[in-house]
Design a protein around this motif. Structure first.
Motif, PDB file in Angstrom:
ATOM      1  N   ALA A   1      -5.243   8.107  -0.042  1.00 10.67           N
ATOM      2  CA  ALA A   1      -3.989   7.364  -0.186  1.00 10.67           C
ATOM      3  C   ALA A   1      -3.065   7.690   0.980  1.00 10.67           C
ATOM      4  N   ILE A   2      -2.278   6.708   1.397  1.00 13.65           N
ATOM      5  CA  ILE A   2      -1.329   6.953   2.477  1.00 13.65           C
ATOM      6  C   ILE A   2       0.079   6.983   1.911  1.00 13.65           C
ATOM      7  N   GLU A   3       0.914   7.862   2.486  1.00 15.92           N
ATOM      8  CA  GLU A   3       2.281   8.046   1.999  1.00 15.92           C
ATOM      9  C   GLU A   3       3.244   8.010   3.185  1.00 15.92           C
TER      10      GLU A   3
ATOM     11  N   VAL B   1       0.836  -1.211   0.000  1.00 15.55           N
ATOM     12  CA  VAL B   1       0.000   0.000   0.000  1.00 15.55           C
ATOM     13  C   VAL B   1       0.866   1.254   0.000  1.00 15.55           C
ATOM     14  N   LEU B   2       1.963   1.221   0.758  1.00 13.65           N
ATOM     15  CA  LEU B   2       2.863   2.375   0.828  1.00 13.65           C
ATOM     16  C   LEU B   2       3.816   2.435  -0.373  1.00 13.65           C
ATOM     17  N   THR B   3       3.809   1.411  -1.196  1.00 10.88           N
ATOM     18  CA  THR B   3       4.718   1.252  -2.338  1.00 10.88           C
ATOM     19  C   THR B   3       6.174   1.403  -1.921  1.00 10.88           C
TER      20      THR B   3
ATOM     21  N   ASN C   1      -7.269  12.204  -1.051  1.00 14.60           N
ATOM     22  CA  ASN C   1      -7.990  11.160  -1.779  1.00 14.60           C
ATOM     23  C   ASN C   1      -7.958   9.816  -1.046  1.00 14.60           C
TER      24      ASN C   1
ATOM     25  N   ILE D   1      -1.987  10.837   5.400  1.00 15.63           N
ATOM     26  CA  ILE D   1      -3.137  10.428   4.590  1.00 15.63           C
ATOM     27  C   ILE D   1      -3.526  11.618   3.736  1.00 15.63           C
ATOM     28  N   SER D   2      -3.469  11.441   2.421  1.00 14.84           N
ATOM     29  CA  SER D   2      -3.786  12.548   1.514  1.00 14.84           C
ATOM     30  C   SER D   2      -5.296  12.708   1.377  1.00 14.84           C
TER      31      SER D   2
END
Length: 62
Positions: free
Chosen positions: A51-53, A22-24, A49, A46-47
Motif C-alpha cells: 500500500a502507498i501512503e 489509491v492514496l485516499t 504490504n 510504500i508499506s
C-alpha cells in the motif's frame, strides 16, 4: 518518491483521480502537492504490504 514521480509511472499515466483514490486523499490535496517536485513538503511511502501512503510536512523552515 513524490506525487510527480507516481504520475509519470506507467500505471497511473497522469491520472490524478486514480492516484487520489489509491492514496485516499481528495484530488485537490493531490493537486496541491503536485508542484512540489523535489518532495520538500511531501513524500510517498510504500508499506510492506504494497500500500502507498502520503505523508506531508506542513511546517516551513526558513
Amino acid at each position: 518518491m513524490t506525487i510527480a514521480d507516481l504520475l509519470c509511472n506507467a500505471h497511473y499515466r497522469g491520472n490524478q483521480t486514480l492516484l487520489a483514490e489509491v492514496l485516499t486523499v481528495n484530488r485537490n490535496t493531490l493537486r496541491k502537492y503536485m508542484t512540489d517536485i523535489e518532495g520538500e513538503f511531501h513524500f510517498i511511502r510504500i508499506s510492506g504490504n504494497g500500500a502507498i501512503e502520503l505523508y506531508t510536512n506542513q511546517t516551513r523552515s526558513k
